[in-house]
Design an enzyme around this catalytic site. Structure first.
Site, PDB file in Angstrom:
ATOM      1  N   HIS A   1      13.085  20.853 -29.935  1.00 43.68           N
ATOM      2  CA  HIS A   1      12.529  22.202 -29.747  1.00 43.68           C
ATOM      3  C   HIS A   1      11.000  22.182 -29.824  1.00 43.68           C
ATOM      4  CE1 HIS A   1      16.532  24.501 -30.666  1.00 43.68           C
ATOM      5  NE2 HIS A   1      16.480  23.982 -29.451  1.00 43.68           N
TER       6      HIS A   1
ATOM      7  N   ASP B   1      12.048  22.846 -20.665  1.00 44.13           N
ATOM      8  CA  ASP B   1      13.212  23.669 -21.005  1.00 44.13           C
ATOM      9  C   ASP B   1      12.692  25.095 -21.059  1.00 44.13           C
ATOM     10  OD1 ASP B   1      15.264  25.074 -22.250  1.00 44.13           O
ATOM     11  OD2 ASP B   1      15.742  23.467 -23.676  1.00 44.13           O
TER      12      ASP B   1
ATOM     13  N   ASP C   1      18.418  29.653 -18.982  1.00 43.47           N
ATOM     14  CA  ASP C   1      18.053  28.532 -19.858  1.00 43.47           C
ATOM     15  C   ASP C   1      18.233  27.248 -19.058  1.00 43.47           C
ATOM     16  OD1 ASP C   1      17.651  26.845 -21.994  1.00 43.47           O
ATOM     17  OD2 ASP C   1      19.465  27.401 -23.074  1.00 43.47           O
TER      18      ASP C   1
ATOM     19  N   HIS D   1      22.648  16.606 -30.170  1.00 47.83           N
ATOM     20  CA  HIS D   1      23.001  18.025 -30.084  1.00 47.83           C
ATOM     21  C   HIS D   1      24.286  18.179 -29.271  1.00 47.83           C
ATOM     22  CE1 HIS D   1      21.540  18.216 -25.933  1.00 47.83           C
ATOM     23  NE2 HIS D   1      20.418  17.637 -26.309  1.00 47.83           N
TER      24      HIS D   1
ATOM     25  N   HIS E   1      25.970  25.927 -25.273  1.00 49.01           N
ATOM     26  CA  HIS E   1      26.153  27.094 -26.148  1.00 49.01           C
ATOM     27  C   HIS E   1      26.453  28.288 -25.261  1.00 49.01           C
ATOM     28  CE1 HIS E   1      22.034  28.085 -24.829  1.00 49.01           C
ATOM     29  NE2 HIS E   1      21.724  26.841 -25.102  1.00 49.01           N
TER      30      HIS E   1
ATOM     31  N   TYR F   1      17.769  10.891 -26.036  1.00 53.97           N
ATOM     32  CA  TYR F   1      16.412  10.850 -26.590  1.00 53.97           C
ATOM     33  C   TYR F   1      16.263   9.535 -27.345  1.00 53.97           C
ATOM     34  CZ  TYR F   1      17.686  15.668 -25.725  1.00 53.97           C
ATOM     35  OH  TYR F   1      18.171  16.803 -25.129  1.00 53.97           O
TER      36      TYR F   1
ATOM     37  N   ARG G   1      16.721  15.575 -20.778  1.00 53.74           N
ATOM     38  CA  ARG G   1      17.780  16.593 -20.879  1.00 53.74           C
ATOM     39  C   ARG G   1      17.892  17.259 -19.508  1.00 53.74           C
ATOM     40  NH1 ARG G   1      16.352  18.872 -25.148  1.00 53.74           N
ATOM     41  NH2 ARG G   1      15.191  20.733 -24.536  1.00 53.74           N
TER      42      ARG G   1
ATOM     43  N   GLU H   1      19.785  20.684 -17.971  1.00 56.06           N
ATOM     44  CA  GLU H   1      20.510  21.868 -18.444  1.00 56.06           C
ATOM     45  C   GLU H   1      20.679  22.890 -17.326  1.00 56.06           C
ATOM     46  OE1 GLU H   1      18.424  24.142 -21.507  1.00 56.06           O
ATOM     47  OE2 GLU H   1      20.329  25.039 -22.106  1.00 56.06           O
TER      48      GLU H   1
HETATM   49  N1  GLY Z   1      16.348  26.373 -24.969  1.00 56.72           N
HETATM   50  C1  GLY Z   1      17.084  25.999 -26.099  1.00 56.72           C
HETATM   51  C2  GLY Z   1      18.350  25.398 -25.700  1.00 56.72           C
HETATM   52  O1  GLY Z   1      18.432  24.791 -24.650  1.00 56.72           O
HETATM   53  O2  GLY Z   1      19.333  25.523 -26.353  1.00 56.72           O
HETATM   54 MN    MN Z   2      17.302  25.136 -22.985  1.00 50.34          MN
HETATM   55 MN    MN Z   3      20.293  25.736 -23.999  1.00 48.06          MN
END
Ligand code: GLY
Ligand code: MN
Ligand code: MN
Length: 444
Positions: A243, A260, A271, A350, A354, A388, A406, A408
């Site tokens: 983060h 991100d 996101d 992680h 989510h 990472y 990452r 996403e």
């Molecule tokens: N932007 C925070 C996450 O990807 O969860």
């Molecule tokens: Mn994110």
């Molecule tokens: Mn996210």
């Protein structure tokens, strides 16, 4: 502008009231104004639960729902009109506006709440509120209850049950309606454009915040008022900080940059993460890690469909990443054993995603009755595996250290699988390198 229609707010209030026990009351406060420094405030963002039920954008407001109340079920306490304050701080809906424009059955000045609300609570058996999330409001609520208790000898009846509203409301928020998906699709579209713009602008010697400026420009130009969370623009070894928020380092030749970032529209978040080479060309090691993360993400998409459970996508990413790390020599041993011992967590610490909605890490239970939640149509989530390799990881060859990747995307569960909302950003090595090469040619 794409937005949530007024009728949807009223439908949500009705749906919540239909689930409340007879003779009950729900009370929710608007978000407080947060001070940034001295007399400077942070940009105001409404509380998501309050917004979900009202669409009312102002601070200093309290929403009350009393199912079955003859003189109106939906009551809004809000600021009074005030020409002097409005000249300085902006227009207020006032009580008339709350009724006319926001569908309240009744509205009162927020300054009268201590006189009026105890009377509305009195005689109800149950109070629903978001207990514990706003200590100051909890204190007020107890004061209002105590006003009723102090009149018990006059026959006043305080409620006997205090119920957390979260369970009902957050379960509703987990299932996105057609209107919500439309808004989320638009936020995703704009955010995808922003990532494309940042890729095109990427140059050795710029700062991370220069790329953040490209994101902000595209968010606002696209029609979004603000980012959904603090943008992460992390170059080189900063990409290994999950983060990272500093965003002030210089982009160096040979570095990857991990971005991100996503905007929000009508309080709905997007996101997105992409990771690309600052100079436009992935090194062999960067490419190997990148393609492994991409393969993990593809495997996860295949596990998102009705009747699959929440953890299946994560498990798929763990298997692909662990297998790949062994093949690259970054982990040694048997894949099943490395999964069982969670050895992959040194590189992938992680989860694969989510819930996504009004909050970027949205509300909604991940487990029900001790079991992983089964996916259903309308649930929105992110899919974001990563690898990472810590800059100081002495157990891997030097050439790998400091690489953080990452990828996403945002998806909504559909009848046959899932819809990827964020398809508008290139994702394969070839696509990204081609886009960046083209931007450089055009700029030259
Ligand atoms: N932007 C925070 C996450 O990807 O969860
Ligand atoms: Mn994110
Ligand atoms: Mn996210």
């Amino acid at each position: 502008m794409i937005h949530i229609p007024k009728s949807e707010y009223s439908r949500r209030r009705r749906a919540l009231m239909a689930q409340m026990e007879p003779n009950s009351i729900a009370i929710l406060p608007a978000a407080a104004v947060a001070i940034r420094n001295r007399d400077v405030e942070h940009v105001y963002r409404q509380d998501s639960d309050f917004q979900y039920l009202s669409g009312f954008p102002e601070p200093q407001a309290v929403l009350v729902l009393i199912p079955g109340r003859q003189h109106g079920e939906y009551i809004l306490f809000c600021r009074e009109r005030n020409p002097e304050r409005e000249l300085w701080d902006g227009l207020r809906a006032g009580q008339e506006g709350a009724i006319r424009d926001f569908g309240a059955d009744d509205a009162f000045p927020i300054t009268d709440i201590d006189d009026i609300l105890p009377g509305l609570i009195e005689g109800r058996d149950r109070v629903y509120s978001a207990m514990g999330s706003n200590p100051e409001f909890d204190r007020h609520l107890m004061e209002w209850i105590n006003v009723i208790r102090s009149k018990a000898n006059l026959g006043a009846q305080p409620p006997n049950e205090y119920v957390a509203l979260d369970h009902l409301l957050h379960d509703m928020r987990l299932y996105k309606s057609a209107a919500e998906v439309k808004v989320m699709r638009e936020a995703a579209r704009i955010s995808a454009q922003a990532h494309v713009r940042a890729m095109q602008a990427s140059r050795v010697g710029l700062h991370e915040f220069s790329l953040e400026a490209e994101l902000d420009y595209e968010f606002r130009k696209g029609g979004a008022k603000m980012p959904a969370y603090g943008s992460i623009v992390a170059a080189g070894r900063n990409s290994c900080i999950l983060h990272y928020q500093q965003n002030d380092a210089v982009l160096k030749d040979g570095d990857l940059v991990l971005i991100d970032a996503g905007c929000e529209i009508d309080c709905y978040a997007s996101d997105i993460t992409r990771t690309w080479p600052v100079n436009g060309k992935y090194s062999p090691e960067q490419k190997a890690i990148y393609e492994l993360v991409l393969a993990a993400q593809e495997a996860a998409f295949a596990e998102i469909a009705p009747n699959k459970h929440w953890n299946q996508a994560h498990e798929a990413t763990v298997r692909v990443i662990t297998t790949g790390l062994v093949e690259l020599g970054l982990l040694q041993g048997n894949v099943d054993e490395l999964i069982a011992s969670e050895a992959y967590k040194a590189f992938y610490m992680h989860r694969a995603g989510h819930w996504l909605g009004m909050d970027v890490h949205d509300v909604g239970e991940y487990r029900v009755g001790g079991e992983w939640r089964v996916l259903e149509v309308g649930m929105a989530l992110t899919v974001e595996p990563g690898i990472y390799i810590a800059p100081d990881n002495q157990s891997v060859a030097k050439k790998w250290r400091g690489i953080g990747v990452r990828i996403e995307d945002d998806v909504v569960v559909t009848k046959s699988g899932c819809e990827i909302l964020t398809k508008g950003v290139p994702k394969t090595v070839a696509e990204i390198e081609a886009l960046m090469a083209q931007a450089r040619t055009q700029a030259a």
